[in-house]
Design a protein around this motif. Structure first.
Motif, PDB file in Angstrom:
ATOM      1  N   ASP A 314       1.023  39.073  55.786  1.00  0.00           N
ATOM      2  CA  ASP A 314       0.200  38.023  56.410  1.00  0.00           C
ATOM      3  C   ASP A 314      -0.734  37.358  55.386  1.00  0.00           C
ATOM      4  OD1 ASP A 314      -1.446  40.120  56.004  1.00  0.00           O
ATOM      5  OD2 ASP A 314      -1.864  40.530  58.122  1.00  0.00           O
ATOM      6  N   GLY A 315      -0.392  37.450  54.115  1.00  0.00           N
ATOM      7  CA  GLY A 315      -1.189  36.791  53.079  1.00  0.00           C
ATOM      8  C   GLY A 315      -0.814  35.328  52.947  1.00  0.00           C
ATOM      9  N   PRO A 316      -1.361  34.661  51.929  1.00  0.00           N
ATOM     10  CA  PRO A 316      -1.050  33.245  51.707  1.00  0.00           C
ATOM     11  C   PRO A 316       0.456  32.998  51.565  1.00  0.00           C
ATOM     12  CG  PRO A 316      -2.869  33.954  50.303  1.00  0.00           C
ATOM     13  CD  PRO A 316      -2.355  35.181  50.970  1.00  0.00           C
ATOM     14  N   ALA A 317       0.879  31.844  52.052  1.00  0.00           N
ATOM     15  CA  ALA A 317       2.309  31.520  52.056  1.00  0.00           C
ATOM     16  C   ALA A 317       2.467  30.013  51.934  1.00  0.00           C
ATOM     17  CB  ALA A 317       2.956  32.016  53.350  1.00  0.00           C
ATOM     18  N   THR A 318       3.690  29.587  51.572  1.00  0.00           N
ATOM     19  CA  THR A 318       3.998  28.160  51.605  1.00  0.00           C
ATOM     20  C   THR A 318       5.467  27.966  51.943  1.00  0.00           C
ATOM     21  OG1 THR A 318       3.958  26.059  50.413  1.00  0.00           O
ATOM     22  CG2 THR A 318       4.516  28.009  49.131  1.00  0.00           C
ATOM     23  N   GLY A 319       5.754  26.822  52.529  1.00  0.00           N
ATOM     24  CA  GLY A 319       7.143  26.431  52.751  1.00  0.00           C
ATOM     25  C   GLY A 319       7.510  25.235  51.896  1.00  0.00           C
ATOM     26  N   GLU A 320       6.584  24.821  51.031  1.00  0.00           N
ATOM     27  CA  GLU A 320       6.796  23.661  50.153  1.00  0.00           C
ATOM     28  C   GLU A 320       7.568  24.092  48.903  1.00  0.00           C
ATOM     29  OE1 GLU A 320       5.462  20.394  50.668  1.00  0.00           O
ATOM     30  OE2 GLU A 320       5.220  21.259  52.683  1.00  0.00           O
ATOM     31  N   PRO A 321       8.122  23.118  48.171  1.00  0.00           N
ATOM     32  CA  PRO A 321       8.701  23.461  46.870  1.00  0.00           C
ATOM     33  C   PRO A 321       7.654  24.198  46.024  1.00  0.00           C
ATOM     34  CG  PRO A 321       9.245  21.210  47.426  1.00  0.00           C
ATOM     35  CD  PRO A 321       8.277  21.687  48.482  1.00  0.00           C
ATOM     36  N   VAL A 322       8.090  25.239  45.341  1.00  0.00           N
ATOM     37  CA  VAL A 322       7.126  26.140  44.710  1.00  0.00           C
ATOM     38  C   VAL A 322       7.601  26.496  43.299  1.00  0.00           C
ATOM     39  CG1 VAL A 322       8.248  28.186  45.718  1.00  0.00           C
ATOM     40  CG2 VAL A 322       5.826  28.296  45.087  1.00  0.00           C
ATOM     41  N   THR A 323       6.644  26.592  42.399  1.00  0.00           N
ATOM     42  CA  THR A 323       6.934  26.998  41.032  1.00  0.00           C
ATOM     43  C   THR A 323       6.651  28.495  40.907  1.00  0.00           C
ATOM     44  OG1 THR A 323       6.522  24.817  40.104  1.00  0.00           O
ATOM     45  CG2 THR A 323       6.281  26.677  38.599  1.00  0.00           C
ATOM     46  N   ALA A 339      10.891  24.886  43.045  1.00  0.00           N
ATOM     47  CA  ALA A 339      12.117  25.360  43.689  1.00  0.00           C
ATOM     48  C   ALA A 339      11.976  25.306  45.203  1.00  0.00           C
ATOM     49  CB  ALA A 339      12.397  26.793  43.247  1.00  0.00           C
ATOM     50  N   ASP A 340      13.092  25.081  45.852  1.00  0.00           N
ATOM     51  CA  ASP A 340      13.112  25.113  47.311  1.00  0.00           C
ATOM     52  C   ASP A 340      13.370  26.561  47.722  1.00  0.00           C
ATOM     53  OD1 ASP A 340      13.253  24.655  49.943  1.00  0.00           O
ATOM     54  OD2 ASP A 340      15.172  23.568  49.893  1.00  0.00           O
ATOM     55  N   ALA A 341      12.315  27.275  48.035  1.00  0.00           N
ATOM     56  CA  ALA A 341      12.415  28.719  48.278  1.00  0.00           C
ATOM     57  C   ALA A 341      12.353  29.048  49.766  1.00  0.00           C
ATOM     58  CB  ALA A 341      11.297  29.446  47.538  1.00  0.00           C
ATOM     59  N   GLY A 342      12.372  28.023  50.627  1.00  0.00           N
ATOM     60  CA  GLY A 342      12.086  28.302  52.035  1.00  0.00           C
ATOM     61  C   GLY A 342      10.624  28.730  52.142  1.00  0.00           C
ATOM     62  N   ARG A 343      10.330  29.647  53.067  1.00  0.00           N
ATOM     63  CA  ARG A 343       8.948  30.145  53.141  1.00  0.00           C
ATOM     64  C   ARG A 343       8.800  31.319  52.176  1.00  0.00           C
ATOM     65  NH1 ARG A 343       5.908  34.070  55.577  1.00  0.00           N
ATOM     66  NH2 ARG A 343       3.811  33.457  56.276  1.00  0.00           N
ATOM     67  N   ILE A 344       7.754  31.297  51.383  1.00  0.00           N
ATOM     68  CA  ILE A 344       7.494  32.411  50.453  1.00  0.00           C
ATOM     69  C   ILE A 344       6.041  32.838  50.626  1.00  0.00           C
ATOM     70  CG2 ILE A 344       6.945  30.905  48.480  1.00  0.00           C
ATOM     71  CD1 ILE A 344       8.404  33.012  46.703  1.00  0.00           C
ATOM     72  N   ALA A 345       5.821  34.139  50.728  1.00  0.00           N
ATOM     73  CA  ALA A 345       4.487  34.668  51.049  1.00  0.00           C
ATOM     74  C   ALA A 345       4.146  35.826  50.118  1.00  0.00           C
ATOM     75  CB  ALA A 345       4.451  35.156  52.505  1.00  0.00           C
ATOM     76  N   VAL A 346       2.860  36.093  50.007  1.00  0.00           N
ATOM     77  CA  VAL A 346       2.403  37.258  49.258  1.00  0.00           C
ATOM     78  C   VAL A 346       3.083  38.513  49.813  1.00  0.00           C
ATOM     79  CG1 VAL A 346       0.401  38.753  48.834  1.00  0.00           C
ATOM     80  CG2 VAL A 346       0.190  36.278  48.543  1.00  0.00           C
ATOM     81  N   GLY A 347       3.595  39.353  48.913  1.00  0.00           N
ATOM     82  CA  GLY A 347       4.281  40.576  49.336  1.00  0.00           C
ATOM     83  C   GLY A 347       5.791  40.426  49.419  1.00  0.00           C
ATOM     84  N   ASP A 348       6.281  39.190  49.465  1.00  0.00           N
ATOM     85  CA  ASP A 348       7.739  39.014  49.488  1.00  0.00           C
ATOM     86  C   ASP A 348       8.357  39.506  48.174  1.00  0.00           C
ATOM     87  OD1 ASP A 348       7.648  37.932  51.975  1.00  0.00           O
ATOM     88  OD2 ASP A 348       8.047  35.860  51.360  1.00  0.00           O
ATOM     89  N   VAL A 349       9.579  39.977  48.292  1.00  0.00           N
ATOM     90  CA  VAL A 349      10.322  40.412  47.113  1.00  0.00           C
ATOM     91  C   VAL A 349      11.145  39.221  46.611  1.00  0.00           C
ATOM     92  CG1 VAL A 349      12.157  41.960  46.297  1.00  0.00           C
ATOM     93  CG2 VAL A 349      10.369  42.811  47.841  1.00  0.00           C
ATOM     94  N   VAL A 350      11.174  39.053  45.309  1.00  0.00           N
ATOM     95  CA  VAL A 350      11.991  37.995  44.707  1.00  0.00           C
ATOM     96  C   VAL A 350      12.975  38.652  43.749  1.00  0.00           C
ATOM     97  CG1 VAL A 350      11.977  35.900  43.306  1.00  0.00           C
ATOM     98  CG2 VAL A 350      10.092  36.338  44.892  1.00  0.00           C
ATOM     99  N   ALA A 351      14.253  38.362  43.955  1.00  0.00           N
ATOM    100  CA  ALA A 351      15.299  38.934  43.095  1.00  0.00           C
ATOM    101  C   ALA A 351      15.918  37.802  42.270  1.00  0.00           C
ATOM    102  CB  ALA A 351      16.362  39.630  43.940  1.00  0.00           C
ATOM    103  N   PHE A 352      15.682  37.828  40.966  1.00  0.00           N
ATOM    104  CA  PHE A 352      16.280  36.833  40.072  1.00  0.00           C
ATOM    105  C   PHE A 352      17.677  37.295  39.678  1.00  0.00           C
ATOM    106  CE2 PHE A 352      11.767  36.019  39.555  1.00  0.00           C
ATOM    107  CZ  PHE A 352      11.736  34.639  39.676  1.00  0.00           C
ATOM    108  N   ALA A 353      18.635  36.409  39.870  1.00  0.00           N
ATOM    109  CA  ALA A 353      20.026  36.733  39.556  1.00  0.00           C
ATOM    110  C   ALA A 353      20.349  36.360  38.108  1.00  0.00           C
ATOM    111  CB  ALA A 353      20.956  35.983  40.506  1.00  0.00           C
ATOM    112  N   LEU A 354      21.542  36.682  37.680  1.00  0.00           N
ATOM    113  CA  LEU A 354      22.050  36.384  36.330  1.00  0.00           C
ATOM    114  C   LEU A 354      21.117  36.944  35.261  1.00  0.00           C
ATOM    115  CD1 LEU A 354      23.538  32.771  36.630  1.00  0.00           C
ATOM    116  CD2 LEU A 354      24.345  34.923  37.539  1.00  0.00           C
ATOM    117  N   ALA A 355      20.589  38.126  35.546  1.00  0.00           N
ATOM    118  CA  ALA A 355      19.655  38.780  34.623  1.00  0.00           C
ATOM    119  C   ALA A 355      20.320  39.956  33.910  1.00  0.00           C
ATOM    120  CB  ALA A 355      18.410  39.231  35.368  1.00  0.00           C
ATOM    121  N   GLY A 356      21.654  39.937  33.828  1.00  0.00           N
ATOM    122  CA  GLY A 356      22.364  41.032  33.176  1.00  0.00           C
ATOM    123  C   GLY A 356      22.702  40.764  31.715  1.00  0.00           C
TER     124      GLY A 356
END
Ligand code: PLP
Length: 384
Positions: A314-323, A339-356
């Motif tokens: 329930d922390g700060p969040a945005t649905g706008e394009p986000v850096t 980036a168009d991330a949909g809604r992103i909020a404090v505490g969400d997990v972000v998984a970056f792909a192509l990191a191998g």
């Protein structure tokens, strides 16, 4: 795009307070490598060496090994490391600025092919007085249309410089000329790589014939494209292999040494959102960790593809394009812009792909002294 096992582990790590972390899906890596192997297995198809510098992690090397003909190393450090990981693997040793100690170590460690970068390097190798099998690295001039990274600069020899090698070889019969190596550019699709390979073969065949090289070998390098803007778009290994087989002539051995396109897809950098804020009209998500762990987007100046795994905080969040940025005190610490991330909020997990590939191992880990990420190799087998 994120695999089920990685998604599950990401959730566990988030709940356990163990982010950021690199998570590798070795089963996916084995399947991907087996697919490449199968594509290359056409009659006259090339041998497959893996360029260790893309990702030299032991579990990665061991997962790949059954699908490889060999490994290409580019330093004494990689040489020692890969020998420890895979004691019997066939090795090629390339790269600029090899020291005498590295050349000696290569011969001691049974490196099968040395890729010679300059006439002076050949002189020093010959002076060691040891038997050695070499490919001369050639750097043909020419436009590398569409390449993400053209290897202009100190790599290999232009056709004039390589002439000088003929006299040196004539005086050093213990150094055997086996063929030519070329790695002119990175980030090419199959048709562009095939055009490049044809150009190399057309130049090298008469030259090697003149040099008296029988059953010549051609190492055509790596550089197969990984599309960071469209991770599902994959290099056409089958078309490439058919094309190469069509270029090959009787008695020739073709060999390739890709790195990025082999391992990039098998790794994720998983982290979490610490803050969401607006500054001068732009939205930012500040993530735990940063480009000191995943330097790829800063090095290549691209947006790293990612997926948000919502955690319903329930922390700060945005649905706008986000850096998406990290914790470093520099404006260059950016993973992805607007980036168009949909809604992103404090505490969400972000998984970056192509990191191998070219991820952790090219990063400046100690900058700002944040904690190091964890490393998780999913699908390890008992032999590790
Ligand atoms: C880096 C490198 C490779 C691998 O390139 P990728 O773009 O990762 O496929 C192969 N050969 C040489 C000589 C290299 O320097």
């Amino acid at each position: 795009m994120i695999t089920d096992v990685v998604r599950r582990r990401a959730g566990e790590l988030a709940r356990g307070g163990r982010l950021p972390a690199f998570v590798y899906d070795l089963a996916a890596l084995r399947a991907h490598a087996a697919g490449i192997r199968e594509a290359l297995a056409v009659p006259g198809g090339p041998e497959l060496f893996y360029a260790a510098k893309a990702n030299p992690d032991m579990p990665v090397l061991k997962a790949l090994a059954p699908c490889l003909d060999g490994v290409e190393v580019a330093s004494g450090g990689e040489l020692a490391h890969v020998r420890r990981a895979l004691p019997d693997v066939r090795l090629a040793f390339g790269g600029p600025g090899k020291t005498d100690a590295e050349l000696r170590a290569a011969l001691d460690q049974g490196v099968e092919r040395l890729h010679v970068e300059s006439p002076y390097e050949l002189t020093r190798l010959a002076a060691l007085g040891r038997e050695a099998d070499v490919l001369l690295r050639v750097n043909l001039a020419g436009e590398r249309q569409g390449a993400a990274l053209a290897m202009s600069g100190p790599f290999g020899m232009d056709p004039d410089a390589i002439e000088a090698c003929l006299d040196l070889l004539a005086e050093a019969p213990h150094v055997r000329l086996r063929g030519v190596h070329a790695h002119p550019a990175s980030g090419l699709d199959a048709p562009a790589l095939l055009r490049q390979s044809e150009e190399i073969l057309t130049w090298a065949r008469p030259w090697l014939d003149k040099a008296g090289c029988e059953e010549p070998e051609y190492n055509l390098g790596g550089g197969m494209a990984v599309d960071y803007a469209d991770p599902e778009h994959r290099f056409d290994w089958a078309g490439y292999a058919r094309g190469l087989a069509g270029l090959r002539e009787d008695g020739e051995t073709l060999r390739i040494e890709p790195g990025r396109a082999v391992t990039a897809y098998a790794g994720w950098y998983v982290t979490e959102v610490l803050d969401v804020k607006r500054a001068h009209g732009d939205w930012y998500a500040v993530l735990r960790g940063g480009t000191m762990h995943l330097r790829t987007p800063a090095a290549k100046q691209h947006d790293q593809p990612f997926e948000v795994l919502p955690q319903d905080g329930d922390g700060p969040a945005t649905g706008e394009p986000v850096t998406l940025v990290g914790q470093l005190c520099t404006p260059k610490d950016v993973f992805a812009r607007r980036a168009d991330a949909g809604r992103i909020a404090v505490g969400d997990v972000v998984a970056f792909a192509l990191a191998g590939a070219y991820a952790w191992n090219i990063s400046h880990h100690d900058f700002l002294m944040h904690p190091k990420p964890g490393f998780h190799y999913l699908g390890l087998r008992g032999d590790m």
